[in-house]
Design an enzyme around this catalytic site. Sequence first.
Site, PDB file in Angstrom:
ATOM      1  N   ASN A   1      13.605   3.944   4.733  1.00 24.19           N
ATOM      2  CA  ASN A   1      14.132   3.229   3.811  1.00 24.19           C
ATOM      3  C   ASN A   1      15.316   3.711   3.064  1.00 24.19           C
ATOM      4  O   ASN A   1      15.229   4.311   2.211  1.00 24.19           O
ATOM      5  CB  ASN A   1      12.897   2.945   2.943  1.00 24.19           C
ATOM      6  CG  ASN A   1      13.201   1.853   1.972  1.00 24.19           C
ATOM      7  OD1 ASN A   1      14.255   1.123   1.542  1.00 24.19           O
ATOM      8  ND2 ASN A   1      12.213   1.433   1.156  1.00 24.19           N
TER       9      ASN A   1
ATOM     10  N   GLY B   1      10.694 -12.990  -1.458  1.00 27.64           N
ATOM     11  CA  GLY B   1       9.733 -14.278  -1.466  1.00 27.64           C
ATOM     12  C   GLY B   1      10.788 -15.279  -0.772  1.00 27.64           C
ATOM     13  O   GLY B   1      12.047 -15.040  -0.069  1.00 27.64           O
TER      14      GLY B   1
ATOM     15  N   GLY C   1      10.807   1.367  -8.119  1.00 28.63           N
ATOM     16  CA  GLY C   1      11.489   2.642  -7.942  1.00 28.63           C
ATOM     17  C   GLY C   1      10.593   3.743  -7.165  1.00 28.63           C
ATOM     18  O   GLY C   1      10.269   4.920  -7.638  1.00 28.63           O
TER      19      GLY C   1
ATOM     20  N   LYS D   1      15.435   0.519   7.694  1.00 27.99           N
ATOM     21  CA  LYS D   1      15.436  -0.706   7.068  1.00 27.99           C
ATOM     22  C   LYS D   1      16.553  -0.927   6.017  1.00 27.99           C
ATOM     23  O   LYS D   1      17.048   0.032   5.360  1.00 27.99           O
ATOM     24  CB  LYS D   1      14.126  -0.540   6.080  1.00 27.99           C
ATOM     25  CG  LYS D   1      13.591  -1.784   5.280  1.00 27.99           C
ATOM     26  CD  LYS D   1      12.259  -1.862   4.711  1.00 27.99           C
ATOM     27  CE  LYS D   1      11.902  -3.486   4.222  1.00 27.99           C
ATOM     28  NZ  LYS D   1      10.612  -3.278   3.703  1.00 27.99           N
TER      29      LYS D   1
ATOM     30  N   TYR E   1       4.594  -9.680   3.099  1.00 24.26           N
ATOM     31  CA  TYR E   1       4.360  -9.018   1.695  1.00 24.26           C
ATOM     32  C   TYR E   1       4.318 -10.304   0.711  1.00 24.26           C
ATOM     33  O   TYR E   1       3.127 -10.555   0.598  1.00 24.26           O
ATOM     34  CB  TYR E   1       5.182  -7.903   1.404  1.00 24.26           C
ATOM     35  CG  TYR E   1       4.949  -7.153   0.275  1.00 24.26           C
ATOM     36  CD1 TYR E   1       3.817  -7.618  -0.590  1.00 24.26           C
ATOM     37  CD2 TYR E   1       5.746  -6.372  -0.261  1.00 24.26           C
ATOM     38  CE1 TYR E   1       3.571  -6.806  -1.640  1.00 24.26           C
ATOM     39  CE2 TYR E   1       5.442  -5.305  -1.435  1.00 24.26           C
ATOM     40  CZ  TYR E   1       4.266  -5.921  -2.047  1.00 24.26           C
ATOM     41  OH  TYR E   1       3.971  -5.439  -3.455  1.00 24.26           O
TER      42      TYR E   1
ATOM     43  N   ASP F   1       0.834  -1.199   0.016  1.00 22.36           N
ATOM     44  CA  ASP F   1      -0.037  -0.023  -0.084  1.00 22.36           C
ATOM     45  C   ASP F   1       0.787   1.096   0.120  1.00 22.36           C
ATOM     46  O   ASP F   1       1.193   1.853   1.171  1.00 22.36           O
ATOM     47  CB  ASP F   1      -1.064   0.132   1.381  1.00 22.36           C
ATOM     48  CG  ASP F   1      -1.997   1.050   1.259  1.00 22.36           C
ATOM     49  OD1 ASP F   1      -2.076   1.806   0.062  1.00 22.36           O
ATOM     50  OD2 ASP F   1      -2.481   1.284   2.249  1.00 22.36           O
TER      51      ASP F   1
ATOM     52  N   SER G   1      16.108   0.205  -0.778  1.00 22.68           N
ATOM     53  CA  SER G   1      15.597  -0.172  -1.883  1.00 22.68           C
ATOM     54  C   SER G   1      16.574  -0.400  -2.978  1.00 22.68           C
ATOM     55  O   SER G   1      17.582   0.552  -3.033  1.00 22.68           O
ATOM     56  CB  SER G   1      14.466   0.756  -2.340  1.00 22.68           C
ATOM     57  OG  SER G   1      14.172   0.463  -3.699  1.00 22.68           O
TER      58      SER G   1
END
Length: 357
Positions: free
Chosen positions: A189, A285, A117, A234, A335, A68, A192
């Site tokens: 964050n 995953g 992104g 993170k 997630y 989200d 990423s």
Amino acid sequence: MALIPYALARPFLFSLDPETAHELTVRALALTQGTALQLAYGTSRVNDPITLAGLTFPNRVGLAAGLDKNARCIDGLGAMGFGFVEVGTVTPLAQPGNPRPRLFRLPQAQALINRFGFNNEGLASFMANVKNSTFYRQRQNPNLARKPLPLLLGLNIGKNAATPIERATEDYLTCLDGVYPYADYVAVNISSPNTRNLRSLQSDEALDSLLGAIAHRRQALVAQHGKQTPIFVKIAPDLDASQVDVIAASLRRHGMDGVIATNTTLSRDAVKGLAHADETGGLSGAPVLAMSNRVIGQLRAALGPGFPIIGVGGVMSADDAVSKIRAGADLVQIYTGLIYHGPKLVKQAAALIKTSC
């Protein structure tokens, strides 16, 4: 959509382009916010409270950031049984992210690759959505019914792609100013892989500079708002032990309240030869579980007992969630597991953690 068992909905969703399925799910959850059905789902949340960083989490299973991005369906997500929900990543200005296609399924490996992104509608829209949620309105109005232990909300912040890395701190501080009064905790964050040079902020001097600025700004925000909102950082799984030690020392030095370990990986060792395995982006995953757990264990050794760690990466089953707690995490986020196994995973994981940890 909440009426359809996920086992029946999944074949339809998996027949769609992955990002189309993602958008459809978010829209459906947004439409069901605040309904009696969604509130009923929330009442069946596993009760396993734990207090960390001054916050009492209703249970130890949360939603990781990324699903989200624009805080459009906080209530619908919270009604799935999560103890906490993290939304974002948000940046100061709206941005489209990377070109499509940018999300790929690797079903043989129970994995995804994304190169979104930080696509999002920007800070102003994000905060308007937070304030419009039933979650927020209930907190503001004591006359509305509230659960004994309300859902906790994490707001995840990042930098715009167009902002030079040398000015990244400005973007983080802008976002911190905007989200601070409304967040139960803020997630910074810096890991990423889909924003150019972002992970360089995990290096020694850059991290010290960023966290020092964040800590200094928080002092002013505490005085302004009369609350000390915990800040979590993170980090990536693609770190060696010495890099983890550097990060741990910086977290301690600047008074950060916790760490989220980990984001997606650039490694493709576990998915070589599979369709889409060579796509650019972060892999999430099942293949990330062991990498993430290794970093969690290294963080726990470096930080010692008592420093909050949120474990994320590769939780595809209740047993995987327990493995994160046993590796050293206090809380767990999901997630990709939600995409593959549906909302039942949330309660299964929370229940097994309650009885096993």
